[in-house]
Design a protein around this motif. Structure first.
Motif, PDB file in Angstrom:
ATOM      1  N   UNK A   1     -23.558 -12.863  20.056  1.00 29.83           N
ATOM      2  CA  UNK A   1     -23.155 -13.068  21.445  1.00 29.83           C
ATOM      3  C   UNK A   1     -23.045 -11.721  22.137  1.00 29.83           C
ATOM      4  N   UNK A   2     -23.511 -11.732  23.359  1.00 31.05           N
ATOM      5  CA  UNK A   2     -23.482 -10.480  24.081  1.00 31.05           C
ATOM      6  C   UNK A   2     -23.450 -10.725  25.584  1.00 31.05           C
TER       7      UNK A   2
ATOM      8  N   UNK B   1     -20.934 -20.231  24.564  1.00 37.22           N
ATOM      9  CA  UNK B   1     -20.567 -20.136  23.145  1.00 37.22           C
ATOM     10  C   UNK B   1     -19.279 -19.343  22.976  1.00 37.22           C
ATOM     11  N   UNK B   2     -19.217 -18.250  23.702  1.00 40.14           N
ATOM     12  CA  UNK B   2     -18.048 -17.381  23.613  1.00 40.14           C
ATOM     13  C   UNK B   2     -16.782 -18.120  24.057  1.00 40.14           C
TER      14      UNK B   2
ATOM     15  N   UNK C   1     -11.272 -19.141  17.420  1.00 44.15           N
ATOM     16  CA  UNK C   1     -12.050 -18.360  16.471  1.00 44.15           C
ATOM     17  C   UNK C   1     -11.897 -16.865  16.750  1.00 44.15           C
ATOM     18  N   UNK C   2     -11.888 -16.113  15.693  1.00 44.90           N
ATOM     19  CA  UNK C   2     -11.767 -14.670  15.883  1.00 44.90           C
ATOM     20  C   UNK C   2     -13.111 -14.089  16.305  1.00 44.90           C
ATOM     21  N   UNK C   3     -13.075 -13.240  17.290  1.00 47.87           N
ATOM     22  CA  UNK C   3     -14.333 -12.661  17.755  1.00 47.87           C
ATOM     23  C   UNK C   3     -14.245 -11.147  17.726  1.00 47.87           C
TER      24      UNK C   3
ATOM     25  N   UNK D   1     -16.585  -9.230  26.812  1.00 50.16           N
ATOM     26  CA  UNK D   1     -15.264  -9.013  27.376  1.00 50.16           C
ATOM     27  C   UNK D   1     -14.725 -10.363  27.867  1.00 50.16           C
ATOM     28  N   UNK D   2     -13.838 -10.969  27.087  1.00 47.92           N
ATOM     29  CA  UNK D   2     -13.344 -12.306  27.427  1.00 47.92           C
ATOM     30  C   UNK D   2     -12.749 -12.392  28.830  1.00 47.92           C
ATOM     31  N   UNK D   3     -12.215 -11.302  29.317  1.00 47.55           N
ATOM     32  CA  UNK D   3     -11.589 -11.336  30.636  1.00 47.55           C
ATOM     33  C   UNK D   3     -12.613 -11.579  31.743  1.00 47.55           C
TER      34      UNK D   3
END
Ligand SMILES: [Zn+2]
Ligand SMILES: [Zn+2]
Length: 109
Positions: A1-2, A25-26, A34-36, A45-47
């Motif tokens: 994932x990117x 997916x993220x 899930x740990x990423x 960057x989840x934010x």
């Protein structure tokens, strides 16, 4: 994932749609707890999920792709790593002839 985080107008169809799928997916991984960790080192960057999804969907609909999958972003759960859009753009253009063939749009003021 990117998350490339480059200007969506500068991405070829494959990379535009690819990043969009990876955003979903993220978000799914985060929702399931899930740990990423590995991806946080400059890849995602989840934010920024919700706002990046917005950008990609706008460009996708501009190119005529329909979108029926609102993203369920859990917000920022882990510390964000720094992603360099400039470096990513250079990498995309080096790796992908289709991306490289897109002329940069004029800079907006
Ligand atoms: Zn979506
Ligand atoms: Zn490409």
């Amino acid at each position: 994932m990117r998350m490339w985080l480059v200007d969506p107008r500068l991405m070829c169809r494959r990379h535009l749609l690819g990043e969009h799928v990876e955003l979903h997916m993220l978000a799914g991984c985060l929702r399931r707890g899930k740990r990423i960790g590995g991806y946080l080192k400059g890849l995602v960057d989840p934010a920024l999920i919700a706002c990046r999804h917005e950008q990609l969907v706008r460009e996708m609909s501009f190119r005529g792709f329909s979108h029926r999958s609102p993203i369920d972003s859990p917000g920022c759960l882990e510390p964000a790593a720094s992603i360099s859009p400039e470096r990513n753009l250079a990498e995309l253009r080096r790796r992908c002839p289709a991306c490289a063939s897109i002329a940069a749009p004029p800079v907006e003021s």
